[in-house]
Design a protein around this motif. Structure first.
Motif: not given
Length: 242
Positions: A8-12, A71-78, A116-128
């Motif tokens: 998990s490596s602390g994933r959000v 996102e402000a507390e933990y970072g991008p949602v994975e 829809r909202r979560a996928v925005r960040g996941m696409v940028k990270q190429r992980f979700g």
């Protein structure tokens, strides 16, 4: 918070409807596995060690604000577990438009908004990793639950469509379909009714919220990136063949 051997490596991770029941069990299970977990619920109630964020999944602005807080507390949602749901059971001929629309707005459109909202960040990270909580009634049907069963079936179509859209970006979308799960709602049933339910289940017992939580944990791990568009029954064999 305890660490386990997974990666998990602390994933959000965000869990909707995590204030109680199955959602809370999922949140606690991921927390104990080393994930940084946030709960989206109509109030900011959350299990210990989980970030509680008030979120109304029927409102797009509320969903966006909730994600910004995480996102402000933990970072991008994975990781997202779209678990929030309600019931308004009644027979078709007695069901009002409001009964239909409210269940649809929370269970299906609400899931659409958070996905829809979560996928925005996941696409940028190429992980979700996305998991939706459906139900055995999505495939079996259930008298008096036309609205609920329709939304739970709709989640399967949503998962498979999104999985095709974003699979190339390292994002998976799967569905768990619980059967008869022992919760506060089922605890009030008399012993004879609970026994009749158990007799219909091949493994001979009702499920637990932990059974569902562990299935979700499996689907969100880094190692399960080649499973997508799947419907995982957590029903003791009740829905076999469907």
């Amino acid at each position: 918070m305890s660490e386990t051997a997974n990666t998990s490596s602390g994933r959000v991770a965000v869990i909707t409807g995590a204030g109680r029941g199955i959602g809370a069990a999922i949140a606690e299970t991921l927390r104990d596995a080393g994930y940084r977990v946030a709960s989206f619920d109509i109030s900011d109630a959350a299990p210990e060690g989980v970030l509680g964020v008030a979120c109304n999944v029927t409102n797009t602005e509320s969903v966006d604000e909730a994600f910004k807080k995480v996102e402000a507390e933990y970072g991008p949602v994975e990781i997202l577990v779209a678990n929030a749901g309600i019931t308004r059971d009644t027979l078709l001929m007695r069901m009002s438009d409001e009964d239909w629309e409210k269940v649809l707005d929370v269970n299906l459109t609400g899931a659409y908004r958070v996905v829809r909202r979560a996928v925005r960040g996941m696409v940028k990270q190429r992980f979700g990793r996305i998991v939706a909580t459906s139900s055995v009634v999505a495939l079996l049907g259930s008298a008096g639950q036309v609205n609920y069963a329709s939304t739970k079936a709709g989640l399967i179509g949503m998962a498979r469509s999104v999985a095709r859209e974003v699979g190339g970006r390292g994002i998976t979308f799967n569905v768990v379909a619980p059967g008869f799960i022992q919760t506060a709602m089922t605890d009030v049933l008399d012993e004879a009714t609970q026994k009749s339910y158990a007799e219909r289940i091949p493994v001979g017992r009702m499920g637990t919220i932990a059974d569902v939580a562990h299935a979700v944990k499996f689907l969100v791990e880094d190692e399960t990136g080649y499973i997508t568009g799947a419907v995982i029954p957590v029903d003791g064999g009740l829905g076999m063949g469907h």
